[in-house]
Write a protein that holds these residues in place. Structure first.
Motif, PDB file in Angstrom:
ATOM      1  N   GLU A  45      53.751  44.749  47.951  1.00 25.29           N
ATOM      2  CA  GLU A  45      53.114  45.904  47.345  1.00 25.29           C
ATOM      3  C   GLU A  45      51.652  45.582  47.077  1.00 25.29           C
ATOM      4  OE1 GLU A  45      55.981  44.601  45.590  1.00 25.29           O
ATOM      5  OE2 GLU A  45      57.234  45.843  46.859  1.00 25.29           O
ATOM      6  N   VAL A  46      50.869  46.628  46.936  1.00 29.37           N
ATOM      7  CA  VAL A  46      49.486  46.475  46.495  1.00 29.37           C
ATOM      8  C   VAL A  46      49.497  46.614  44.980  1.00 29.37           C
ATOM      9  CG1 VAL A  46      47.148  47.438  46.535  1.00 29.37           C
ATOM     10  CG2 VAL A  46      48.542  47.422  48.629  1.00 29.37           C
ATOM     11  N   LYS A  47      48.900  45.653  44.289  1.00 28.73           N
ATOM     12  CA  LYS A  47      48.733  45.734  42.840  1.00 28.73           C
ATOM     13  C   LYS A  47      47.260  46.026  42.591  1.00 28.73           C
ATOM     14  CE  LYS A  47      49.465  43.197  38.527  1.00 28.73           C
ATOM     15  NZ  LYS A  47      49.932  41.897  37.955  1.00 28.73           N
ATOM     16  N   HIS A  48      46.992  47.207  42.072  1.00 26.92           N
ATOM     17  CA  HIS A  48      45.624  47.663  41.824  1.00 26.92           C
ATOM     18  C   HIS A  48      45.386  47.577  40.321  1.00 26.92           C
ATOM     19  CE1 HIS A  48      42.399  50.698  43.235  1.00 26.92           C
ATOM     20  NE2 HIS A  48      41.983  50.075  42.164  1.00 26.92           N
ATOM     21  N   HIS A  49      44.437  46.744  39.921  1.00 26.38           N
ATOM     22  CA  HIS A  49      44.131  46.536  38.509  1.00 26.38           C
ATOM     23  C   HIS A  49      43.129  47.591  38.037  1.00 26.38           C
ATOM     24  CE1 HIS A  49      46.043  42.531  38.233  1.00 26.38           C
ATOM     25  NE2 HIS A  49      45.712  42.451  39.510  1.00 26.38           N
ATOM     26  N   PRO A  50      43.143  47.911  36.736  1.00 29.04           N
ATOM     27  CA  PRO A  50      42.191  48.898  36.207  1.00 29.04           C
ATOM     28  C   PRO A  50      40.720  48.532  36.449  1.00 29.04           C
ATOM     29  CG  PRO A  50      43.924  48.513  34.609  1.00 29.04           C
ATOM     30  CD  PRO A  50      44.110  47.501  35.716  1.00 29.04           C
ATOM     31  N   ASP A  51      40.415  47.232  36.566  1.00 27.39           N
ATOM     32  CA  ASP A  51      39.028  46.818  36.813  1.00 27.39           C
ATOM     33  C   ASP A  51      38.632  46.912  38.289  1.00 27.39           C
ATOM     34  OD1 ASP A  51      40.237  44.595  38.010  1.00 27.39           O
ATOM     35  OD2 ASP A  51      39.491  43.156  36.525  1.00 27.39           O
ATOM     36  N   GLY A  52      39.562  47.392  39.129  1.00 25.26           N
ATOM     37  CA  GLY A  52      39.259  47.590  40.544  1.00 25.26           C
ATOM     38  C   GLY A  52      39.789  46.513  41.469  1.00 25.26           C
ATOM     39  N   ARG A  53      40.179  45.371  40.923  1.00 25.90           N
ATOM     40  CA  ARG A  53      40.740  44.309  41.773  1.00 25.90           C
ATOM     41  C   ARG A  53      42.037  44.787  42.400  1.00 25.90           C
ATOM     42  NH1 ARG A  53      42.793  40.161  38.834  1.00 25.90           N
ATOM     43  NH2 ARG A  53      42.768  41.480  36.989  1.00 25.90           N
TER      44      ARG A  53
END
Length: 73
Positions: A45-53
Motif C-alpha cells: 500500500e501507499v502510506k501518505h503522511h500529512p506532511d506529504g511524505r
C-alpha cells in the motif's frame, strides 16, 4: 474465503476510484492515509503522511514495513 476488514478498507480507499477526497479528508485530520493505485504492487500500500511524505509499505498488525520511500507527488 472471507475478506479481511483491512483489505476492504484499502479497497474502499482506492485512490483511483475517486478524485482523492477521502485521502485529503484523512490527511486534513492529521492522520496518514493508506491507499492503492492501479500500479501499486500486490500486497503493498501507499502510506501518505500529512506532511506529504509517501512510502510504499507492507501492512502488519504490529506496524508497517517500509519497502521504500516514494518521490513527492
Amino acid at each position: 474465503m472471507t475478506e479481511d476488514v483491512n483489505d476492504r478498507l484499502l479497497r474502499d480507499l482506492d485512490a483511483d476510484d475517486d478524485d482523492g477526497r477521502a485521502v485529503r479528508s484523512i490527511l486534513a485530520a492529521g492522520l496518514p492515509a493508506y491507499y492503492r493505485n492501479a500500479d501499486t504492487p500486490p500486497g503493498l500500500e501507499v502510506k501518505h503522511h500529512p506532511d506529504g511524505r509517501r512510502e510504499l509499505v507492507r501492512f502488519h498488525r504490529d506496524g508497517d514495513e517500509v519497502i521504500r520511500t516514494l518521490p513527492d507527488a
